[in-house]
Design a protein around this motif. Sequence first.
Motif, PDB file in Angstrom:
ATOM      1  N   GLN A  17      24.673  -6.686 -37.707  1.00  0.00           N
ATOM      2  CA  GLN A  17      26.263  -6.722 -37.886  1.00  0.00           C
ATOM      3  C   GLN A  17      26.634  -7.144 -36.886  1.00  0.00           C
ATOM      4  OE1 GLN A  17      28.303  -4.745 -36.507  1.00  0.00           O
ATOM      5  NE2 GLN A  17      27.069  -3.283 -35.610  1.00  0.00           N
ATOM      6  N   ASN A  18      27.662  -7.743 -36.774  1.00  0.00           N
ATOM      7  CA  ASN A  18      27.710  -8.094 -35.209  1.00  0.00           C
ATOM      8  C   ASN A  18      29.515  -8.217 -35.217  1.00  0.00           C
ATOM      9  OD1 ASN A  18      29.237 -11.010 -36.903  1.00  0.00           O
ATOM     10  ND2 ASN A  18      28.675 -11.777 -35.191  1.00  0.00           N
ATOM     11  N   LEU A  19      29.956  -7.242 -34.898  1.00  0.00           N
ATOM     12  CA  LEU A  19      31.404  -6.463 -35.713  1.00  0.00           C
ATOM     13  C   LEU A  19      31.701  -6.661 -34.522  1.00  0.00           C
ATOM     14  CD1 LEU A  19      31.567  -4.429 -38.805  1.00  0.00           C
ATOM     15  CD2 LEU A  19      31.854  -6.957 -38.626  1.00  0.00           C
ATOM     16  N   ALA A  20      32.896  -5.902 -33.508  1.00  0.00           N
ATOM     17  CA  ALA A  20      33.321  -5.577 -32.467  1.00  0.00           C
ATOM     18  C   ALA A  20      33.361  -4.395 -32.527  1.00  0.00           C
ATOM     19  CB  ALA A  20      35.293  -5.957 -32.972  1.00  0.00           C
ATOM     20  N   PRO A  21      32.705  -3.493 -31.070  1.00  0.00           N
ATOM     21  CA  PRO A  21      32.457  -2.630 -30.738  1.00  0.00           C
ATOM     22  C   PRO A  21      33.021  -1.308 -31.178  1.00  0.00           C
ATOM     23  CG  PRO A  21      32.217  -3.673 -28.880  1.00  0.00           C
ATOM     24  CD  PRO A  21      32.619  -4.496 -29.620  1.00  0.00           C
ATOM     25  N   GLY A  22      32.266  -0.570 -31.978  1.00  0.00           N
ATOM     26  CA  GLY A  22      32.880   0.350 -32.639  1.00  0.00           C
ATOM     27  C   GLY A  22      33.673   0.047 -34.423  1.00  0.00           C
ATOM     28  N   ALA A  23      33.440  -0.987 -34.051  1.00  0.00           N
ATOM     29  CA  ALA A  23      34.032  -1.364 -35.846  1.00  0.00           C
ATOM     30  C   ALA A  23      32.886  -0.713 -36.897  1.00  0.00           C
ATOM     31  CB  ALA A  23      34.306  -2.406 -36.204  1.00  0.00           C
ATOM     32  N   ILE A  24      31.596  -1.045 -36.901  1.00  0.00           N
ATOM     33  CA  ILE A  24      30.607  -0.527 -38.059  1.00  0.00           C
ATOM     34  C   ILE A  24      30.835   0.980 -38.178  1.00  0.00           C
ATOM     35  CG2 ILE A  24      28.969  -0.459 -36.412  1.00  0.00           C
ATOM     36  CD1 ILE A  24      29.161  -1.326 -39.680  1.00  0.00           C
ATOM     37  N   ASP A  25      31.459   2.203 -36.483  1.00  0.00           N
ATOM     38  CA  ASP A  25      31.849   3.446 -36.951  1.00  0.00           C
ATOM     39  C   ASP A  25      32.704   4.146 -38.156  1.00  0.00           C
ATOM     40  OD1 ASP A  25      29.392   3.236 -34.932  1.00  0.00           O
ATOM     41  OD2 ASP A  25      30.492   4.127 -33.370  1.00  0.00           O
ATOM     42  N   ARG A  26      33.617   3.210 -37.522  1.00  0.00           N
ATOM     43  CA  ARG A  26      34.959   3.522 -38.490  1.00  0.00           C
ATOM     44  C   ARG A  26      34.661   2.829 -40.171  1.00  0.00           C
ATOM     45  NH1 ARG A  26      36.981   0.609 -33.596  1.00  0.00           N
ATOM     46  NH2 ARG A  26      37.202  -0.941 -35.022  1.00  0.00           N
ATOM     47  N   LEU A  27      33.664   1.951 -40.310  1.00  0.00           N
ATOM     48  CA  LEU A  27      33.375   1.455 -41.382  1.00  0.00           C
ATOM     49  C   LEU A  27      31.964   2.946 -42.236  1.00  0.00           C
ATOM     50  CD1 LEU A  27      32.667  -1.877 -41.675  1.00  0.00           C
ATOM     51  CD2 LEU A  27      34.219  -1.066 -42.401  1.00  0.00           C
ATOM     52  N   GLY A  28      31.893   4.321 -41.446  1.00  0.00           N
ATOM     53  CA  GLY A  28      30.911   4.989 -42.092  1.00  0.00           C
ATOM     54  C   GLY A  28      29.732   5.185 -41.565  1.00  0.00           C
ATOM     55  N   LEU A  29      29.653   4.126 -41.074  1.00  0.00           N
ATOM     56  CA  LEU A  29      27.800   3.622 -40.538  1.00  0.00           C
ATOM     57  C   LEU A  29      28.024   4.153 -39.066  1.00  0.00           C
ATOM     58  CD1 LEU A  29      27.664   0.466 -42.906  1.00  0.00           C
ATOM     59  CD2 LEU A  29      26.939   2.804 -43.316  1.00  0.00           C
ATOM     60  N   SER A  30      27.899   4.896 -38.421  1.00  0.00           N
ATOM     61  CA  SER A  30      27.745   5.075 -37.113  1.00  0.00           C
ATOM     62  C   SER A  30      25.745   5.359 -37.479  1.00  0.00           C
ATOM     63  CB  SER A  30      28.410   6.488 -36.588  1.00  0.00           C
ATOM     64  OG  SER A  30      27.650   7.302 -37.785  1.00  0.00           O
ATOM     65  N   ALA A  31      25.652   5.328 -35.016  1.00  0.00           N
ATOM     66  CA  ALA A  31      24.352   5.866 -35.127  1.00  0.00           C
ATOM     67  C   ALA A  31      23.544   7.011 -36.632  1.00  0.00           C
ATOM     68  CB  ALA A  31      23.684   5.819 -34.460  1.00  0.00           C
ATOM     69  N   ASP A  32      24.680   8.228 -35.815  1.00  0.00           N
ATOM     70  CA  ASP A  32      24.504   9.216 -36.798  1.00  0.00           C
ATOM     71  C   ASP A  32      24.561   9.518 -38.538  1.00  0.00           C
ATOM     72  OD1 ASP A  32      24.269  10.583 -34.288  1.00  0.00           O
ATOM     73  OD2 ASP A  32      26.228  11.410 -34.069  1.00  0.00           O
ATOM     74  N   VAL A  33      25.340   8.996 -38.741  1.00  0.00           N
ATOM     75  CA  VAL A  33      25.706   8.809 -40.069  1.00  0.00           C
ATOM     76  C   VAL A  33      24.143   7.220 -40.522  1.00  0.00           C
ATOM     77  CG1 VAL A  33      26.359   7.450 -42.307  1.00  0.00           C
ATOM     78  CG2 VAL A  33      27.697   8.327 -40.597  1.00  0.00           C
ATOM     79  N   ILE A  34      23.932   6.496 -40.220  1.00  0.00           N
ATOM     80  CA  ILE A  34      22.482   5.504 -40.655  1.00  0.00           C
ATOM     81  C   ILE A  34      21.503   6.606 -40.293  1.00  0.00           C
ATOM     82  CG2 ILE A  34      21.573   4.396 -39.875  1.00  0.00           C
ATOM     83  CD1 ILE A  34      23.592   2.141 -39.549  1.00  0.00           C
ATOM     84  N   ALA A  35      21.221   7.394 -39.411  1.00  0.00           N
ATOM     85  CA  ALA A  35      19.976   7.996 -39.579  1.00  0.00           C
ATOM     86  C   ALA A  35      20.083   9.346 -40.497  1.00  0.00           C
ATOM     87  CB  ALA A  35      20.015   9.028 -38.093  1.00  0.00           C
TER      88      ALA A  35
END
Length: 297
Positions: A17-35
């Motif tokens: 993904q190359n979305l704007a910083p923070g956008a992937i977190d708002r989609l529920g795919l933050s580093a913590d969620v992925i881990a």
Amino acid sequence: DLALLHRMVARADVLVQNLAPGAIDRLGLSADVIAEKFPRLIAINIVGYGQDTPYAAMRAYDMLVQAESGICAVTGTPDTPSKVGVSAADIATGMNAHAAILEALLAREKTGRGRIVEIAMFDAMADWMAVPLLHYEYAGRETQRYGLAHASIYPYRPYACRDGSVVVSIQQNNEWKRFCSVVLQRQDLFADERFATNAWRVANRTALDAEIEPIFAAIDCEEAINRLNEAQIAWGRVSAMRDLPHHKALRRTEVALPDGRRIAVPMPAGRSEGFATVPSVPALGADTDRIRSEFAA
């Protein structure tokens, strides 16, 4: 659609993904969620600048990153800084991401776990600037802009003949000797102390060019190339855009467009003829229904 994305990620090996910083977190795919939820996933986050730096939120486009990294400071003529003529920051970032994905896949075979990797455009360009940076910090030498001439190897530049230009590359002193005797037919230049080593030739490039340029100007390209070949000196032509489609080294492959037309593109490096049977560019939305069906709830 968000639920569909999460179902796709749950079965995926790699997420890029190359979305704007923070956008992937708002989609529920933050580093913590992925881990926690997708421990085998390899997540590649492409950003403009390292997210642990003050530039984390900066907008990043290819030319902006080239300029920020100093690439433009060493590219161009003495009077005019220039960007690289193709999207170097974008391409280098993609290549770094590809390498990181392969490394992570190999590591996962051993550990069973994925990883989250940040690939910054600025890092890609700063890496390319390693040699000028080392010269500046440890040798006290700032790399200048010399257009098509090399900054630290000489002569390594184009010389104008009667009907065009030929780029000459002298890398070693034995080449310099052959260049003087066979190409320039001036053995006295090899004996000239001002040009005895590469370092001296770089320092005295203006004086050296004054000796070399008239010799090339008096002959045509074919004669220059014949002499260079005889002396076993590396050379190249300065191709114009109109020359590339007919270049004897250009290898191509066909790609099918959504409207059925076929176009010839350069063969990707490392591929051989017939590596794919006319790959096609899908039309917008061509796979939407198939993907919804494959990843149905």
